[in-house]
Design a protein around this motif. Sequence first.
Motif, PDB file in Angstrom:
ATOM      1  N   ALA A 135       0.845  -1.196   0.000  1.00  0.00           N
ATOM      2  CA  ALA A 135       0.000   0.000   0.000  1.00  0.00           C
ATOM      3  C   ALA A 135       0.880   1.247   0.000  1.00  0.00           C
ATOM      4  CB  ALA A 135      -0.921  -0.025   1.224  1.00  0.00           C
ATOM      5  N   THR A 136       0.258   2.407  -0.074  1.00  0.00           N
ATOM      6  CA  THR A 136       1.006   3.659  -0.147  1.00  0.00           C
ATOM      7  C   THR A 136       1.724   3.947   1.172  1.00  0.00           C
ATOM      8  OG1 THR A 136      -0.609   4.553  -1.706  1.00  0.00           O
ATOM      9  CG2 THR A 136       0.855   6.129  -0.616  1.00  0.00           C
ATOM     10  N   TRP A 137       3.035   4.131   1.066  1.00  0.00           N
ATOM     11  CA  TRP A 137       3.879   4.437   2.236  1.00  0.00           C
ATOM     12  C   TRP A 137       3.457   5.778   2.840  1.00  0.00           C
ATOM     13  CZ3 TRP A 137       9.111   2.269   3.307  1.00  0.00           C
ATOM     14  CH2 TRP A 137       9.796   2.982   4.294  1.00  0.00           C
ATOM     15  N   GLY A 138       3.316   5.808   4.156  1.00  0.00           N
ATOM     16  CA  GLY A 138       3.005   7.052   4.841  1.00  0.00           C
ATOM     17  C   GLY A 138       1.527   7.356   4.974  1.00  0.00           C
ATOM     18  N   ARG A 139       0.672   6.478   4.451  1.00  0.00           N
ATOM     19  CA  ARG A 139      -0.773   6.693   4.552  1.00  0.00           C
ATOM     20  C   ARG A 139      -1.430   5.481   5.227  1.00  0.00           C
ATOM     21  NH1 ARG A 139      -2.318  11.071   1.760  1.00  0.00           N
ATOM     22  NH2 ARG A 139      -4.495  10.425   1.772  1.00  0.00           N
ATOM     23  N   ASP A 140      -2.691   5.628   5.562  1.00  0.00           N
ATOM     24  CA  ASP A 140      -3.431   4.550   6.206  1.00  0.00           C
ATOM     25  C   ASP A 140      -4.591   4.138   5.314  1.00  0.00           C
ATOM     26  OD1 ASP A 140      -4.410   2.695   7.992  1.00  0.00           O
ATOM     27  OD2 ASP A 140      -5.359   4.170   9.317  1.00  0.00           O
ATOM     28  N   GLU A 141      -4.283   3.658   4.124  1.00  0.00           N
ATOM     29  CA  GLU A 141      -5.307   3.263   3.169  1.00  0.00           C
ATOM     30  C   GLU A 141      -6.116   2.058   3.646  1.00  0.00           C
ATOM     31  OE1 GLU A 141      -3.050   4.554  -0.980  1.00  0.00           O
ATOM     32  OE2 GLU A 141      -2.748   2.536  -0.169  1.00  0.00           O
ATOM     33  N   GLN A 142      -5.553   1.277   4.535  1.00  0.00           N
ATOM     34  CA  GLN A 142      -6.229   0.057   4.986  1.00  0.00           C
ATOM     35  C   GLN A 142      -6.983   0.262   6.305  1.00  0.00           C
ATOM     36  OE1 GLN A 142      -3.845  -3.575   3.706  1.00  0.00           O
ATOM     37  NE2 GLN A 142      -2.223  -2.119   4.132  1.00  0.00           N
ATOM     38  N   HIS A 143      -7.002   1.521   6.774  1.00  0.00           N
ATOM     39  CA  HIS A 143      -7.753   1.879   7.991  1.00  0.00           C
ATOM     40  C   HIS A 143      -7.337   1.008   9.171  1.00  0.00           C
ATOM     41  CE1 HIS A 143     -10.194   4.331   5.316  1.00  0.00           C
ATOM     42  NE2 HIS A 143     -10.416   3.255   4.569  1.00  0.00           N
ATOM     43  N   ALA A 144      -6.026   0.890   9.327  1.00  0.00           N
ATOM     44  CA  ALA A 144      -5.471   0.083  10.411  1.00  0.00           C
ATOM     45  C   ALA A 144      -5.123   0.923  11.635  1.00  0.00           C
ATOM     46  CB  ALA A 144      -4.227  -0.658   9.922  1.00  0.00           C
ATOM     47  N   GLY A 145      -5.273   2.238  11.535  1.00  0.00           N
ATOM     48  CA  GLY A 145      -5.033   3.104  12.680  1.00  0.00           C
ATOM     49  C   GLY A 145      -3.683   3.775  12.713  1.00  0.00           C
TER      50      GLY A 145
END
Length: 247
Positions: A168-178
Amino acid sequence: TPSPHDPACAHTTASRPTRAHHPPRPRPTTQRAHTRRHAVPHAHTTRAGTPVVAGAGRIYEAVVAARGRRPRNDLYHAALQVHLDGRRWVIESAPVWDRPETDRGVVATGPVGMAWLGRWNVFRYEVRRWRDGVIPDLAAAVDSPRRMSADRQTATLVLDCAPRFPAATWGRDEQHAGAMWNSNSLIAWLLTVSGHDVEAVAPPPCGRAPGWSSGVVVVRRGIDPTVTRAHSSHDDRRADGRARHRQ
């Protein structure tokens, strides 16, 4: 070795990573195997001779500490070394441009910051499963190495699952993992999916490893039943995979 579709490496929360040429995988013998984690301070991580990672880490921690009204902590970047059958592999995530070697064991790549920025290499990271590879600034590692396991099945599973990491995109929370997705997410994801006791892993005193919790959450939320039986069924899956291949 297991099929690339080995259920122990499955995930349901992110798109498949972009694959590159896979380095040779280990062949079974009777020699020892073990997996070790290293924690490298961001303050010493100067990829490609420039303090990009260190500077970004300091800014990030300053902002988070101010929001939480707490003192700043040292930040750490995790990496693994897997020893199996007299051979050694380095597993870590890093910018695609930070090493001059052409054969770095790259098994997946992903974008940094924003998905659309990934069209340029300067905004891409790579996942390495690098035989006889190097970890930059390893000499500065703190509370390292930490032995995570000493058996063949878990060491083999770590190596087999590396190409299945959800890039997934580094530095973001695209997977809503917190928490953000980064290099620590890779190591936490691999250790969790291979059945290691990640609860026993903690950063050095007064330190943090941003992104670690995201790797754990993504695995447990998506394939918890598989993780709990990873050890007991690993040999059966390998045999089934070979049978399907012959058919």
